[in-house]
Design a protein around this motif. Structure first.
Motif, PDB file in Angstrom:
ATOM      1  N   PHE A 167       0.776  -1.125  -0.023  1.00 10.11           N
ATOM      2  CA  PHE A 167       0.056  -0.130  -0.167  1.00 10.11           C
ATOM      3  C   PHE A 167       0.856   1.434   0.044  1.00 10.11           C
ATOM      4  CE2 PHE A 167      -2.799  -3.204   2.230  1.00 10.11           C
ATOM      5  CZ  PHE A 167      -3.850  -3.189   1.315  1.00 10.11           C
ATOM      6  N   HIS A 168       1.937   1.119   0.114  1.00  5.63           N
ATOM      7  CA  HIS A 168       2.762   2.380   0.325  1.00  5.63           C
ATOM      8  C   HIS A 168       4.199   2.340  -0.417  1.00  5.63           C
ATOM      9  CE1 HIS A 168       0.517   3.192   4.084  1.00  5.63           C
ATOM     10  NE2 HIS A 168       0.616   2.066   4.283  1.00  5.63           N
ATOM     11  N   ARG A 169       4.244   2.047  -1.769  1.00  7.59           N
ATOM     12  CA  ARG A 169       5.110   2.366  -2.669  1.00  7.59           C
ATOM     13  C   ARG A 169       5.153   3.597  -3.272  1.00  7.59           C
ATOM     14  NH1 ARG A 169       6.528  -2.036  -7.533  1.00  7.59           N
ATOM     15  NH2 ARG A 169       5.857  -3.534  -6.088  1.00  7.59           N
ATOM     16  N   GLY A 170       5.794   4.307  -2.592  1.00 11.37           N
ATOM     17  CA  GLY A 170       5.935   5.974  -3.004  1.00 11.37           C
ATOM     18  C   GLY A 170       7.056   6.064  -4.285  1.00 11.37           C
ATOM     19  N   ALA A 171       7.097   7.372  -4.865  1.00 11.13           N
ATOM     20  CA  ALA A 171       8.058   7.748  -5.650  1.00 11.13           C
ATOM     21  C   ALA A 171       9.580   7.494  -5.323  1.00 11.13           C
ATOM     22  CB  ALA A 171       7.852   9.287  -5.790  1.00 11.13           C
ATOM     23  N   SER A 172       9.876   7.600  -4.170  1.00 13.00           N
ATOM     24  CA  SER A 172      11.314   7.282  -3.749  1.00 13.00           C
ATOM     25  C   SER A 172      11.545   5.794  -3.867  1.00 13.00           C
ATOM     26  CB  SER A 172      11.700   7.672  -2.476  1.00 13.00           C
ATOM     27  OG  SER A 172      11.640   9.227  -2.310  1.00 13.00           O
ATOM     28  N   ILE A 177      14.100   1.312  -7.142  1.00 11.49           N
ATOM     29  CA  ILE A 177      13.900   0.221  -8.187  1.00 11.49           C
ATOM     30  C   ILE A 177      14.446   0.469  -9.278  1.00 11.49           C
ATOM     31  CG2 ILE A 177      12.211  -1.509  -8.827  1.00 11.49           C
ATOM     32  CD1 ILE A 177      10.710  -0.995  -6.365  1.00 11.49           C
ATOM     33  N   GLU A 178      14.032   1.550  -9.986  1.00  9.00           N
ATOM     34  CA  GLU A 178      14.345   1.743 -11.483  1.00  9.00           C
ATOM     35  C   GLU A 178      15.956   2.122 -11.569  1.00  9.00           C
ATOM     36  OE1 GLU A 178      12.269   5.130 -12.116  1.00  9.00           O
ATOM     37  OE2 GLU A 178      10.363   4.159 -12.342  1.00  9.00           O
ATOM     38  N   SER A 179      16.620   2.586 -10.395  1.00 10.37           N
ATOM     39  CA  SER A 179      17.838   2.909 -10.407  1.00 10.37           C
ATOM     40  C   SER A 179      18.791   1.559 -10.143  1.00 10.37           C
ATOM     41  CB  SER A 179      18.388   3.854  -9.259  1.00 10.37           C
ATOM     42  OG  SER A 179      17.760   4.878  -9.459  1.00 10.37           O
ATOM     43  N   ASP A 203      17.063  -9.043   0.408  1.00 14.21           N
ATOM     44  CA  ASP A 203      18.249  -8.119   1.028  1.00 14.21           C
ATOM     45  C   ASP A 203      17.611  -6.812   1.629  1.00 14.21           C
ATOM     46  OD1 ASP A 203      20.924  -9.443  -0.491  1.00 14.21           O
ATOM     47  OD2 ASP A 203      19.049  -9.628  -1.752  1.00 14.21           O
ATOM     48  N   LEU A 204      16.560  -6.461   1.333  1.00 18.21           N
ATOM     49  CA  LEU A 204      16.379  -4.810   1.387  1.00 18.21           C
ATOM     50  C   LEU A 204      14.915  -4.555   1.499  1.00 18.21           C
ATOM     51  CD1 LEU A 204      18.570  -2.601   1.298  1.00 18.21           C
ATOM     52  CD2 LEU A 204      17.780  -2.093  -1.001  1.00 18.21           C
ATOM     53  N   TYR A 205      14.545  -3.670   2.446  1.00 22.72           N
ATOM     54  CA  TYR A 205      13.251  -3.286   2.741  1.00 22.72           C
ATOM     55  C   TYR A 205      13.302  -1.858   3.007  1.00 22.72           C
ATOM     56  CZ  TYR A 205       8.854  -1.667   5.121  1.00 22.72           C
ATOM     57  OH  TYR A 205       7.866  -0.907   5.626  1.00 22.72           O
ATOM     58  N   PRO A 206      13.164  -0.832   1.860  1.00 29.00           N
ATOM     59  CA  PRO A 206      13.132   0.532   2.279  1.00 29.00           C
ATOM     60  C   PRO A 206      11.742   1.152   2.400  1.00 29.00           C
ATOM     61  CG  PRO A 206      12.915   0.014  -0.409  1.00 29.00           C
ATOM     62  CD  PRO A 206      13.058  -1.352   0.421  1.00 29.00           C
ATOM     63  N   ARG A 207      11.824   1.911   3.450  1.00 28.31           N
ATOM     64  CA  ARG A 207      10.494   2.738   3.581  1.00 28.31           C
ATOM     65  C   ARG A 207      10.660   4.154   3.801  1.00 28.31           C
ATOM     66  NH1 ARG A 207       5.254   1.415   5.589  1.00 28.31           N
ATOM     67  NH2 ARG A 207       4.365   3.097   5.579  1.00 28.31           N
ATOM     68  N   ALA A 256      19.955  -6.813   4.710  1.00 25.07           N
ATOM     69  CA  ALA A 256      21.042  -7.653   5.423  1.00 25.07           C
ATOM     70  C   ALA A 256      22.316  -7.294   5.640  1.00 25.07           C
ATOM     71  CB  ALA A 256      21.066  -8.803   4.283  1.00 25.07           C
ATOM     72  N   SER A 257      22.571  -6.132   4.599  1.00 21.82           N
ATOM     73  CA  SER A 257      24.058  -5.553   4.851  1.00 21.82           C
ATOM     74  C   SER A 257      24.040  -4.250   4.754  1.00 21.82           C
ATOM     75  CB  SER A 257      25.014  -6.310   3.994  1.00 21.82           C
ATOM     76  OG  SER A 257      26.378  -5.679   3.960  1.00 21.82           O
ATOM     77  N   LEU A 258      24.861  -3.400   5.260  1.00 17.39           N
ATOM     78  CA  LEU A 258      24.775  -1.915   5.030  1.00 17.39           C
ATOM     79  C   LEU A 258      25.707  -1.631   3.883  1.00 17.39           C
ATOM     80  CD1 LEU A 258      24.936  -0.459   8.759  1.00 17.39           C
ATOM     81  CD2 LEU A 258      23.048  -0.174   6.809  1.00 17.39           C
ATOM     82  N   ASP A 259      26.540  -2.683   3.540  1.00 14.12           N
ATOM     83  CA  ASP A 259      27.266  -2.449   2.036  1.00 14.12           C
ATOM     84  C   ASP A 259      26.489  -2.997   0.808  1.00 14.12           C
ATOM     85  OD1 ASP A 259      29.464  -1.475   3.795  1.00 14.12           O
ATOM     86  OD2 ASP A 259      29.911  -3.498   4.351  1.00 14.12           O
ATOM     87  N   GLY A 260      26.703  -2.350  -0.116  1.00 14.46           N
ATOM     88  CA  GLY A 260      26.225  -2.958  -1.363  1.00 14.46           C
ATOM     89  C   GLY A 260      25.969  -2.030  -2.367  1.00 14.46           C
ATOM     90  N   VAL A 261      25.666  -2.115  -3.740  1.00 13.77           N
ATOM     91  CA  VAL A 261      25.441  -1.185  -4.809  1.00 13.77           C
ATOM     92  C   VAL A 261      24.074  -0.302  -4.733  1.00 13.77           C
ATOM     93  CG1 VAL A 261      26.521  -2.491  -6.481  1.00 13.77           C
ATOM     94  CG2 VAL A 261      23.932  -2.935  -6.015  1.00 13.77           C
ATOM     95  N   TRP A 262      23.320  -0.714  -3.748  1.00 16.98           N
ATOM     96  CA  TRP A 262      22.116   0.109  -3.527  1.00 16.98           C
ATOM     97  C   TRP A 262      22.484   1.348  -2.762  1.00 16.98           C
ATOM     98  CZ3 TRP A 262      20.955   0.970   1.576  1.00 16.98           C
ATOM     99  CH2 TRP A 262      21.533  -0.162   2.659  1.00 16.98           C
ATOM    100  N   ARG A 263      23.275   1.349  -2.091  1.00 16.07           N
ATOM    101  CA  ARG A 263      23.930   2.767  -1.207  1.00 16.07           C
ATOM    102  C   ARG A 263      24.268   3.553  -2.567  1.00 16.07           C
ATOM    103  NH1 ARG A 263      25.525   2.042   3.918  1.00 16.07           N
ATOM    104  NH2 ARG A 263      26.292   4.307   3.721  1.00 16.07           N
ATOM    105  N   ASP A 264      24.807   3.346  -3.667  1.00 12.33           N
ATOM    106  CA  ASP A 264      25.332   4.236  -4.477  1.00 12.33           C
ATOM    107  C   ASP A 264      24.160   4.844  -5.362  1.00 12.33           C
ATOM    108  OD1 ASP A 264      27.972   3.616  -3.954  1.00 12.33           O
ATOM    109  OD2 ASP A 264      27.845   1.892  -5.502  1.00 12.33           O
ATOM    110  N   VAL A 265      22.936   4.501  -5.385  1.00 11.47           N
ATOM    111  CA  VAL A 265      21.809   4.800  -5.899  1.00 11.47           C
ATOM    112  C   VAL A 265      20.785   5.218  -5.155  1.00 11.47           C
ATOM    113  CG1 VAL A 265      22.408   3.725  -7.906  1.00 11.47           C
ATOM    114  CG2 VAL A 265      20.926   2.874  -6.251  1.00 11.47           C
ATOM    115  N   TRP A 266      21.123   5.383  -3.738  1.00 11.33           N
ATOM    116  CA  TRP A 266      20.118   5.872  -2.758  1.00 11.33           C
ATOM    117  C   TRP A 266      19.335   7.069  -2.993  1.00 11.33           C
ATOM    118  CZ3 TRP A 266      17.650   2.536   0.280  1.00 11.33           C
ATOM    119  CH2 TRP A 266      16.712   2.940   1.319  1.00 11.33           C
ATOM    120  N   PRO A 267      18.012   7.121  -3.087  1.00 10.31           N
ATOM    121  CA  PRO A 267      17.438   8.379  -3.262  1.00 10.31           C
ATOM    122  C   PRO A 267      17.560   9.457  -2.328  1.00 10.31           C
ATOM    123  CG  PRO A 267      15.840   6.574  -3.701  1.00 10.31           C
ATOM    124  CD  PRO A 267      16.745   5.975  -2.959  1.00 10.31           C
TER     125      PRO A 267
END
Length: 268
Positions: A167-172, A177-179, A203-207, A256-267
Protein backbone atom coordinates in the motif's frame (compact mmCIF):
# COMPACT_ATOMS: atom_id res chain seq x y z
CA UNK A 1 17.68 -4.13 33.72
CA UNK A 2 18.25 -7.08 36.03
CA UNK A 3 16.17 -9.60 34.11
CA UNK A 4 17.20 -12.52 31.91
CA UNK A 5 15.75 -11.78 28.48
CA UNK A 6 15.85 -15.47 27.63
CA UNK A 7 13.45 -16.17 30.50
CA UNK A 8 10.89 -13.80 28.97
CA UNK A 9 10.68 -15.47 25.57
CA UNK A 10 8.37 -18.42 26.28
CA UNK A 11 5.70 -16.44 28.17
CA UNK A 12 5.92 -13.63 25.63
CA UNK A 13 5.45 -16.01 22.71
CA UNK A 14 2.45 -17.54 24.49
CA UNK A 15 0.94 -14.08 25.02
CA UNK A 16 1.49 -13.07 21.38
CA UNK A 17 -0.26 -16.28 20.32
CA UNK A 18 -3.16 -15.43 22.66
CA UNK A 19 -3.43 -11.95 21.13
CA UNK A 20 -3.40 -13.54 17.67
CA UNK A 21 -6.21 -15.89 18.68
CA UNK A 22 -8.22 -12.87 19.85
CA UNK A 23 -7.79 -11.30 16.40
CA UNK A 24 -8.90 -14.45 14.63
CA UNK A 25 -11.89 -14.84 16.96
CA UNK A 26 -13.25 -11.48 15.80
CA UNK A 27 -13.27 -12.76 12.22
CA UNK A 28 -13.52 -10.78 9.02
CA UNK A 29 -17.32 -10.60 8.80
CA UNK A 30 -17.98 -8.10 11.59
CA UNK A 31 -15.11 -5.65 11.44
CA UNK A 32 -16.87 -2.45 12.55
CA UNK A 33 -14.01 -0.39 11.15
CA UNK A 34 -13.46 3.09 12.58
CA UNK A 35 -10.99 5.86 11.73
CA UNK A 36 -8.34 7.28 14.04
CA UNK A 37 -7.16 10.89 14.03
CA UNK A 38 -4.53 10.12 11.34
CA UNK A 39 -7.26 8.44 9.22
CA UNK A 40 -5.77 4.97 9.70
CA UNK A 41 -8.31 2.19 10.30
CA UNK A 42 -8.91 0.46 13.63
CA UNK A 43 -11.13 -2.57 14.11
CA UNK A 44 -12.54 -4.62 16.97
CA UNK A 45 -9.69 -7.05 16.28
CA UNK A 46 -7.06 -4.34 16.99
CA UNK A 47 -8.75 -3.57 20.29
CA UNK A 48 -9.18 -7.23 21.26
CA UNK A 49 -5.47 -7.94 20.76
CA UNK A 50 -4.57 -4.73 22.61
CA UNK A 51 -6.62 -5.84 25.60
CA UNK A 52 -4.92 -9.25 25.75
CA UNK A 53 -1.47 -7.68 25.63
CA UNK A 54 -1.98 -4.89 28.17
CA UNK A 55 -3.51 -7.37 30.62
CA UNK A 56 -0.82 -10.00 30.11
CA UNK A 57 2.45 -8.04 29.84
CA UNK A 58 2.60 -6.95 33.52
CA UNK A 59 3.02 -10.61 34.50
CA UNK A 60 6.08 -10.93 32.22
CA UNK A 61 9.31 -9.34 33.43
CA UNK A 62 8.74 -6.41 35.77
CA UNK A 63 5.33 -5.00 36.66
CA UNK A 64 7.03 -1.59 36.74
CA UNK A 65 7.62 -1.60 32.98
CA UNK A 66 5.12 0.73 31.28
CA UNK A 67 3.28 -0.29 28.11
CA UNK A 68 3.03 1.91 25.01
CA UNK A 69 0.57 0.49 22.49
CA UNK A 70 -0.64 1.89 19.20
CA UNK A 71 -4.13 1.77 20.69
CA UNK A 72 -3.08 3.76 23.79
CA UNK A 73 -0.47 6.07 22.31
CA UNK A 74 -1.63 9.33 23.88
CA UNK A 75 0.80 9.10 26.83
CA UNK A 76 2.53 12.52 26.92
CA UNK A 77 6.27 12.99 26.53
CA UNK A 78 6.39 14.53 30.00
CA UNK A 79 5.56 11.07 31.35
CA UNK A 80 7.39 8.95 28.77
CA UNK A 81 10.68 10.80 29.09
CA UNK A 82 11.27 9.08 32.44
CA UNK A 83 11.00 5.59 30.98
CA UNK A 84 14.20 3.56 30.66
CA UNK A 85 12.58 0.15 30.07
CA UNK A 86 9.11 -0.37 28.61
CA UNK A 87 6.99 -2.53 26.31
CA UNK A 88 6.25 -1.17 22.83
CA UNK A 89 3.29 -2.88 21.19
CA UNK A 90 1.45 -2.98 17.88
CA UNK A 91 -1.54 -5.25 18.59
CA UNK A 92 -2.41 -5.62 14.90
CA UNK A 93 0.22 -4.46 12.44
CA UNK A 94 -1.28 -4.48 8.96
CA UNK A 95 -4.90 -3.61 9.71
CA UNK A 96 -5.52 -2.85 6.02
CA UNK A 97 -4.31 -6.35 5.13
CA UNK A 98 -6.62 -7.81 7.78
CA UNK A 99 -9.60 -5.87 6.47
CA UNK A 100 -9.03 -7.05 2.89
CA UNK A 101 -8.87 -10.70 4.02
CA UNK A 102 -5.13 -11.22 3.54
CA UNK A 103 -3.06 -13.17 6.08
CA UNK A 104 -0.25 -10.56 6.01
CA UNK A 105 -0.80 -8.95 9.40
CA UNK A 106 0.99 -9.51 12.67
CA UNK A 107 1.14 -8.97 16.41
CA UNK A 108 4.31 -7.08 17.37
CA UNK A 109 5.73 -6.80 20.89
CA UNK A 110 9.14 -5.30 21.72
CA UNK A 111 10.96 -4.63 24.96
CA UNK A 112 12.83 -1.31 24.80
CA UNK A 113 15.75 -0.57 27.09
CA UNK A 114 17.68 2.70 26.94
CA UNK A 115 16.00 3.67 23.63
CA UNK A 116 16.84 0.42 21.79
CA UNK A 117 14.88 -2.83 21.27
CA UNK A 118 16.47 -5.64 23.26
CA UNK A 119 13.80 -8.28 22.60
CA UNK A 120 11.10 -8.62 19.97
CA UNK A 121 8.37 -11.13 19.15
CA UNK A 122 6.28 -11.08 15.97
CA UNK A 123 3.36 -13.44 15.49
CA UNK A 124 1.39 -14.11 12.31
CA UNK A 125 -2.05 -15.06 13.64
CA UNK A 126 -3.53 -16.74 10.58
CA UNK A 127 -0.65 -19.20 10.11
CA UNK A 128 0.69 -19.50 13.67
CA UNK A 129 4.22 -18.49 12.65
CA UNK A 130 6.43 -16.72 15.23
CA UNK A 131 9.67 -14.74 14.89
CA UNK A 132 11.78 -13.91 17.95
CA UNK A 133 14.82 -11.65 18.10
CA UNK A 134 17.28 -10.81 20.84
CA UNK A 135 19.91 -8.59 19.18
CA UNK A 136 22.66 -9.59 21.61
CA UNK A 137 22.03 -13.32 21.19
CA UNK A 138 20.24 -14.28 17.96
CA UNK A 139 16.92 -14.67 16.15
CA UNK A 140 14.62 -17.66 15.69
CA UNK A 141 11.56 -18.80 13.76
CA UNK A 142 8.81 -21.25 14.71
CA UNK A 143 6.43 -22.42 12.00
CA UNK A 144 3.64 -23.49 14.36
CA UNK A 145 2.84 -23.82 18.05
CA UNK A 146 5.03 -26.58 19.47
CA UNK A 147 7.18 -26.79 16.35
CA UNK A 148 10.96 -26.75 16.30
CA UNK A 149 12.76 -23.42 16.51
CA UNK A 150 15.03 -22.54 13.59
CA UNK A 151 17.90 -20.06 13.85
CA UNK A 152 17.72 -17.09 11.47
CA UNK A 153 20.62 -15.53 9.57
CA UNK A 154 20.55 -12.80 6.92
CA UNK A 155 21.98 -13.56 3.49
CA UNK A 156 22.89 -11.57 0.37
CA UNK A 157 21.54 -12.38 -3.10
CA UNK A 158 22.30 -11.65 -6.73
CA UNK A 159 20.21 -10.21 -8.24
CA UNK A 160 19.18 -8.11 -5.28
CA UNK A 161 15.85 -9.03 -3.66
CA UNK A 162 13.64 -6.20 -2.41
CA UNK A 163 10.48 -6.40 -0.33
CA UNK A 164 8.10 -3.45 -0.47
CA UNK A 165 4.75 -2.47 0.96
CA UNK A 166 1.63 -3.31 -0.96
CA UNK A 167 0.00 0.00 0.00
CA UNK A 168 2.94 2.41 0.44
CA UNK A 169 5.18 2.17 -2.62
CA UNK A 170 5.95 5.86 -3.11
CA UNK A 171 8.03 7.76 -5.66
CA UNK A 172 11.33 7.28 -3.80
CA UNK A 173 10.85 3.51 -3.70
CA UNK A 174 10.03 3.46 -7.42
CA UNK A 175 13.14 5.52 -8.20
CA UNK A 176 15.31 3.15 -6.18
CA UNK A 177 13.93 0.11 -8.01
CA UNK A 178 14.43 1.79 -11.38
CA UNK A 179 17.99 2.83 -10.49
CA UNK A 180 18.93 -0.68 -9.39
CA UNK A 181 17.65 -2.22 -12.61
CA UNK A 182 17.95 -5.99 -12.33
CA UNK A 183 16.19 -6.68 -9.00
CA UNK A 184 13.50 -9.03 -7.76
CA UNK A 185 10.60 -7.30 -5.99
CA UNK A 186 8.09 -8.90 -3.62
CA UNK A 187 5.09 -7.17 -2.04
CA UNK A 188 4.32 -8.03 1.59
CA UNK A 189 2.33 -6.54 4.44
CA UNK A 190 3.18 -5.40 7.97
CA UNK A 191 6.49 -6.20 9.69
CA UNK A 192 6.63 -9.45 7.73
CA UNK A 193 8.82 -7.56 5.25
CA UNK A 194 11.57 -7.27 7.87
CA UNK A 195 11.06 -10.92 8.78
CA UNK A 196 11.73 -11.85 5.16
CA UNK A 197 15.10 -10.09 5.35
CA UNK A 198 15.87 -11.75 8.71
CA UNK A 199 15.08 -15.15 7.20
CA UNK A 200 17.74 -14.64 4.54
CA UNK A 201 15.13 -14.50 1.77
CA UNK A 202 15.49 -10.81 0.86
CA UNK A 203 18.19 -8.14 0.95
CA UNK A 204 16.36 -4.89 1.40
CA UNK A 205 13.16 -3.25 2.60
CA UNK A 206 13.20 0.53 1.99
CA UNK A 207 10.55 2.69 3.64
CA UNK A 208 10.39 6.39 2.86
CA UNK A 209 6.82 7.10 4.00
CA UNK A 210 5.65 7.71 7.58
CA UNK A 211 5.68 4.92 10.15
CA UNK A 212 5.40 4.89 13.94
CA UNK A 213 7.75 3.42 16.50
CA UNK A 214 5.48 0.45 17.26
CA UNK A 215 5.66 -0.51 13.56
CA UNK A 216 9.40 -1.24 13.65
CA UNK A 217 10.66 -2.05 17.17
CA UNK A 218 9.95 -5.79 17.28
CA UNK A 219 11.10 -6.19 13.67
CA UNK A 220 14.33 -4.37 14.46
CA UNK A 221 15.05 -6.80 17.30
CA UNK A 222 14.44 -9.79 15.02
CA UNK A 223 16.48 -8.37 12.16
CA UNK A 224 19.43 -7.37 14.33
CA UNK A 225 19.37 -10.76 16.04
CA UNK A 226 19.70 -12.34 12.58
CA UNK A 227 22.72 -10.16 11.76
CA UNK A 228 20.90 -7.47 9.78
CA UNK A 229 20.19 -3.79 10.27
CA UNK A 230 17.25 -1.43 10.53
CA UNK A 231 18.62 2.09 10.21
CA UNK A 232 17.72 5.72 9.62
CA UNK A 233 18.51 6.18 5.92
CA UNK A 234 20.10 9.58 6.53
CA UNK A 235 22.44 8.83 9.45
CA UNK A 236 22.67 5.07 8.71
CA UNK A 237 22.36 4.43 12.45
CA UNK A 238 19.94 2.09 14.19
CA UNK A 239 16.51 3.52 14.91
CA UNK A 240 16.06 4.72 18.48
CA UNK A 241 12.85 4.80 20.48
CA UNK A 242 11.16 7.18 22.92
CA UNK A 243 13.87 9.77 22.34
CA UNK A 244 11.50 12.72 22.02
CA UNK A 245 7.93 13.92 21.86
CA UNK A 246 7.22 12.50 18.39
CA UNK A 247 6.57 8.77 17.98
CA UNK A 248 7.13 8.89 14.21
CA UNK A 249 10.12 7.16 12.62
CA UNK A 250 12.39 8.78 10.06
CA UNK A 251 12.70 7.19 6.64
CA UNK A 252 14.52 3.90 7.13
CA UNK A 253 15.87 0.80 5.46
CA UNK A 254 15.88 -2.76 6.73
CA UNK A 255 18.77 -4.63 5.16
CA UNK A 256 20.95 -7.70 5.32
CA UNK A 257 24.09 -5.58 4.95
CA UNK A 258 24.91 -1.87 5.02
CA UNK A 259 27.33 -2.41 2.15
CA UNK A 260 26.12 -2.82 -1.41
CA UNK A 261 25.41 -1.17 -4.74
CA UNK A 262 22.06 0.07 -3.48
CA UNK A 263 23.85 2.65 -1.32
CA UNK A 264 25.30 4.22 -4.51
CA UNK A 265 21.86 4.92 -5.98
CA UNK A 266 19.95 5.69 -2.79
CA UNK A 267 17.40 8.49 -3.40
CA UNK A 268 18.06 11.82 -1.68
Amino acid sequence: MNVSLQSLIDPLVALVREAGAAIEAVGHGALDTQRKVDDSPVTAADLAAHQVLVEGLPSIGSRDWPILSEESASIPWSERRGWSTYWLVDPLDGTKEFIRGSDQYSVNVALIDNNLPVLGVIGKPRTGEIWVGEPARGAWYQASDGGAWESLQVRSHSPLRLVVSRFHRGASTRRLIESLGNVEVEELGSSLKCCRVAEGLADLYPRFGPTSEWDTAAAQAVLEGAGGHLVDCHSWRALRYNAGDSLLNPAFVACASLDGVWRDVWPD
